[in-house]
Design a protein around this motif. Structure first.
Motif, short mmCIF file in Angstrom:
data_model
loop_
_atom_site.label_atom_id
_atom_site.label_comp_id
_atom_site.label_asym_id
_atom_site.label_seq_id
_atom_site.Cartn_x
_atom_site.Cartn_y
_atom_site.Cartn_z
N PHE A 240 40.60 36.90 42.97
CA PHE A 240 40.61 38.08 42.10
C PHE A 240 40.06 37.76 40.72
CE2 PHE A 240 43.98 40.69 44.51
CZ PHE A 240 43.02 41.57 44.95
N ILE A 241 40.42 36.59 40.17
CA ILE A 241 39.89 36.20 38.87
C ILE A 241 38.37 36.04 38.95
CG2 ILE A 241 39.87 34.37 37.13
CD1 ILE A 241 42.82 33.88 37.76
N PHE A 242 37.93 35.37 40.00
CA PHE A 242 36.49 35.16 40.22
C PHE A 242 35.76 36.50 40.36
CE2 PHE A 242 32.98 34.42 43.28
CZ PHE A 242 32.24 33.50 42.55
N PHE A 243 36.31 37.38 41.17
CA PHE A 243 35.70 38.70 41.38
C PHE A 243 35.75 39.53 40.11
CE2 PHE A 243 36.27 43.21 42.60
CZ PHE A 243 35.07 43.42 43.27
N GLY A 244 36.88 39.48 39.39
CA GLY A 244 37.03 40.28 38.18
C GLY A 244 36.06 39.90 37.09
N LEU A 245 35.65 38.62 37.07
CA LEU A 245 34.68 38.16 36.08
C LEU A 245 33.24 38.46 36.48
CD1 LEU A 245 36.22 34.68 35.14
CD2 LEU A 245 36.18 36.75 33.73
N GLY A 246 33.05 39.00 37.69
CA GLY A 246 31.71 39.36 38.12
C GLY A 246 31.19 38.60 39.30
N GLY A 247 32.04 37.79 39.95
CA GLY A 247 31.60 37.02 41.11
C GLY A 247 31.54 37.86 42.38
N ASN A 248 30.80 37.37 43.37
CA ASN A 248 30.72 38.02 44.67
C ASN A 248 31.60 37.26 45.66
OD1 ASN A 248 28.72 39.55 43.45
ND2 ASN A 248 27.06 38.36 44.34
N LEU A 249 32.23 37.99 46.57
CA LEU A 249 33.08 37.38 47.59
C LEU A 249 32.58 37.78 48.97
CD1 LEU A 249 36.70 37.92 46.17
CD2 LEU A 249 35.45 35.76 46.31
N ASP A 250 32.61 36.84 49.92
CA ASP A 250 32.31 37.17 51.30
C ASP A 250 33.42 38.06 51.85
OD1 ASP A 250 31.12 33.81 51.93
OD2 ASP A 250 30.03 35.58 51.24
N ARG A 251 33.09 38.83 52.88
CA ARG A 251 34.09 39.71 53.48
C ARG A 251 35.31 38.93 53.97
NH1 ARG A 251 32.67 44.93 54.98
NH2 ARG A 251 30.53 45.53 54.44
N SER A 252 35.08 37.72 54.46
CA SER A 252 36.19 36.92 54.98
C SER A 252 37.16 36.47 53.89
CB SER A 252 35.64 35.69 55.71
OG SER A 252 34.86 34.88 54.83
N ALA A 253 36.72 36.53 52.63
CA ALA A 253 37.57 36.09 51.52
C ALA A 253 38.61 37.14 51.13
CB ALA A 253 36.72 35.73 50.31
N TRP A 254 38.42 38.37 51.58
CA TRP A 254 39.36 39.43 51.23
C TRP A 254 40.53 39.43 52.21
CZ3 TRP A 254 38.90 41.75 46.71
CH2 TRP A 254 37.64 41.79 46.10
N SER A 255 41.70 39.11 51.70
CA SER A 255 42.89 39.09 52.54
C SER A 255 43.43 40.51 52.75
CB SER A 255 43.98 38.23 51.91
OG SER A 255 44.45 38.81 50.70
N GLU A 256 44.31 40.63 53.70
CA GLU A 256 44.92 41.94 53.97
C GLU A 256 45.67 42.46 52.75
OE1 GLU A 256 48.42 43.82 56.86
OE2 GLU A 256 47.60 41.81 57.25
#
Length: 211
Positions: A27-43
């Motif tokens: 979440f910190i990585f994404f919130g700062l502008g990073g991209n995440l693979d679909r597999s990185a998103w937990s339920e």
């Protein structure tokens, strides 16, 4: 779902296996502008609507807000002020930046570089550098192979040289690391020494994490 005011220095997020530590870091990585693979998103992560981060750009506080999106291409909204103020601010007080730039509007990567007083340049043969590529040099998750991070680093060599030239030309450059919800910040030394330390910072921090 998670609300924490980090302090200056090293912050440790600990817990049992599958307790959500990686989700917080993502979440910190994404919130700062990073991209995440679909597999990185937990339920559990997908049950959230937005991620909010309070940061500082060269000493000026700001709040970043991104809508949770498995494609990682959601826009970013930026508010100039502290987190408490952002909670009460009307929508008109926020500035919305898309994931990709257009002829009429800059992307959130361009906006962040501008707020950090860093040049927005392109590497030969590629598009302009994004904030995601910079973050990948600062943050290595458990699932990314070492070779992948190394290849990203070599791609940015030209960009790093251009930054070095830009910083050396400035008389009094200022650099401030991202801060936390507590509003604390850490400044590097001013002048040429500060520029050198700023460029060496990611590599030094990676060695500390590896240790």
């Amino acid at each position: 779902m998670y609300n924490e005011a980090f302090h200056t220095g090293v912050n440790v997020v600990r817990g049992d296996n599958s307790s959500g530590k990686s989700t917080i870091m993502n979440f910190i990585f994404f919130g700062l502008g990073g991209n995440l693979d679909r597999s990185a998103w937990s339920e559990h992560a997908l049950k959230c609507d937005h991620v909010w981060l309070e940061v500082e750009f060269n000493g000026d506080p700001a709040v970043l807000r991104r809508e949770i999106d498995v494609s990682s291409q959601s826009a970013m909204e930026i508010f100039g002020g502290r987190y408490g103020q952002a909670l009460e601010a009307p929508i008109e007080a926020w500035h919305r930046y898309p994931y990709s730039r257009s002829t009429s509007q800059e992307s959130f990567s361009q906006a962040i570089f501008r707020l950090l007083e860093m040049p927005d340049v392109a590497v030969e043969g590629t598009s302009n550098i994004t904030i995601h590529q910079i973050l990948r040099l600062l943050y290595a998750d458990q699932l990314s192979p070492t070779a992948s991070s190394a290849s990203k680093g070599s791609t940015l060599k030209t960009f790093a040289r251009r930054w070095a030239t830009f910083f050396a030309a400035r008389s009094t450059p200022r650099f401030t690391n991202f801060s936390n919800a507590g509003g604390q910040r850490r400044k590097n030394h001013r002048g040429k020494r500060g520029a050198a330390e700023h460029l060496q910072g990611p590599r030094r921090r990676r060695r500390e994490y590896d240790t």
